[in-house]
Design an enzyme around this catalytic site. Structure first.
Site, PDB file in Angstrom:
ATOM      1  N   HIS A   1      -0.237   6.062  -6.098  1.00  0.00           N
ATOM      2  CA  HIS A   1       1.186   6.379  -6.232  1.00  0.00           C
ATOM      3  C   HIS A   1       1.763   6.616  -4.837  1.00  0.00           C
ATOM      4  O   HIS A   1       1.039   7.005  -3.905  1.00  0.00           O
ATOM      5  CB  HIS A   1       1.380   7.631  -7.076  1.00  0.00           C
ATOM      6  CG  HIS A   1       1.042   7.460  -8.520  1.00  0.00           C
ATOM      7  ND1 HIS A   1       1.431   8.365  -9.481  1.00  0.00           N
ATOM      8  CD2 HIS A   1       0.348   6.491  -9.177  1.00  0.00           C
ATOM      9  CE1 HIS A   1       1.000   7.959 -10.662  1.00  0.00           C
ATOM     10  NE2 HIS A   1       0.328   6.832 -10.504  1.00  0.00           N
TER      11      HIS A   1
ATOM     12  N   GLU B   1       3.454   9.012  -3.607  1.00  0.00           N
ATOM     13  CA  GLU B   1       3.232  10.364  -3.083  1.00  0.00           C
ATOM     14  C   GLU B   1       1.821  10.530  -2.523  1.00  0.00           C
ATOM     15  O   GLU B   1       1.628  11.119  -1.461  1.00  0.00           O
ATOM     16  CB  GLU B   1       3.441  11.422  -4.181  1.00  0.00           C
ATOM     17  CG  GLU B   1       4.831  11.421  -4.773  1.00  0.00           C
ATOM     18  CD  GLU B   1       4.944  10.612  -6.057  1.00  0.00           C
ATOM     19  OE1 GLU B   1       5.664  11.064  -6.956  1.00  0.00           O
ATOM     20  OE2 GLU B   1       4.319   9.538  -6.165  1.00  0.00           O
TER      21      GLU B   1
ATOM     22  N   CYS C   1       4.484  12.959 -10.991  1.00  0.00           N
ATOM     23  CA  CYS C   1       3.633  13.173 -12.161  1.00  0.00           C
ATOM     24  C   CYS C   1       2.695  14.353 -11.874  1.00  0.00           C
ATOM     25  O   CYS C   1       2.711  14.931 -10.782  1.00  0.00           O
ATOM     26  CB  CYS C   1       2.825  11.911 -12.460  1.00  0.00           C
ATOM     27  SG  CYS C   1       1.562  11.526 -11.205  1.00  0.00           S
TER      28      CYS C   1
ATOM     29  N   CYS D   1       0.406  13.809  -8.792  1.00  0.00           N
ATOM     30  CA  CYS D   1       1.131  13.886  -7.526  1.00  0.00           C
ATOM     31  C   CYS D   1       1.631  15.298  -7.235  1.00  0.00           C
ATOM     32  O   CYS D   1       1.611  15.745  -6.088  1.00  0.00           O
ATOM     33  CB  CYS D   1       2.263  12.873  -7.517  1.00  0.00           C
ATOM     34  SG  CYS D   1       1.641  11.168  -7.516  1.00  0.00           S
TER      35      CYS D   1
END
Length: 149
Positions: free
Chosen positions: A52, A54, A82, A85
């Site tokens: 992801h 992040e 999420c 993250c």
């Protein structure tokens, strides 16, 4: 640079991710007026569900600064993080989290598990939502609409 300038860079990273066929999410880590790291989603490209924006931007910032903690740094991300993250933000000890669009389905800051409100959360950044929310949400909606058509 202003908050909106950093978010504009995150939006550019999100747009690039979308062009690669990734969910268009982008992130920037800033120190004062400077960009330390920037990234967009790469989960499909890297065949890595943890890739992801992040996570990638935190990894890049840690490598750039040769440190595992990012205290006094700020994260700008186009979509509400999420759970995975949000945990990474906490473990990295980021000072502030700025995000654009809320994620009612997968978010873990204002939605879902609300990770930072958990008694097991070790560090909670200052949180600011809605930064370039319309632009970020529009990009995500367009991306998913194109896949449905």
């Amino acid at each position: 640079m202003k908050r909106t300038d950093f978010m504009a860079i995150a939006l550019q990273e999100a747009e690039a991710a979308g062009k690669r066929g990734e969910i268009p999410v982008g992130a920037v880590i800033a120190a004062g007026e400077s960009v330390v790291a920037k990234a967009g989603n790469r989960a499909r490209e890297l065949a890595d569900p943890t890739a992801h924006a992040e996570i990638l931007v935190i990894r890049e910032a840690c490598l750039t600064l040769s440190q595992e903690r990012l205290a006094n740094l700020d994260l700008y991300v186009t979509l509400e993080p999420c759970t995975m993250c949000a945990a990474a933000v906490s473990f990295a000890r980021l000072r502030r989290l700025y995000y654009g669009a809320p994620d009612e389905k997968g978010g873990a800051v204002a939605n879902g598990v609300r990770f930072f409100a958990s008694p097991t959360c070790h560090h909670m950044p200052d949180i600011y939502s809605g930064i370039a929310e319309i632009e970020a949400a529009s990009m995500l909606k367009s991306f998913f609409q194109a896949r449905r058509d």
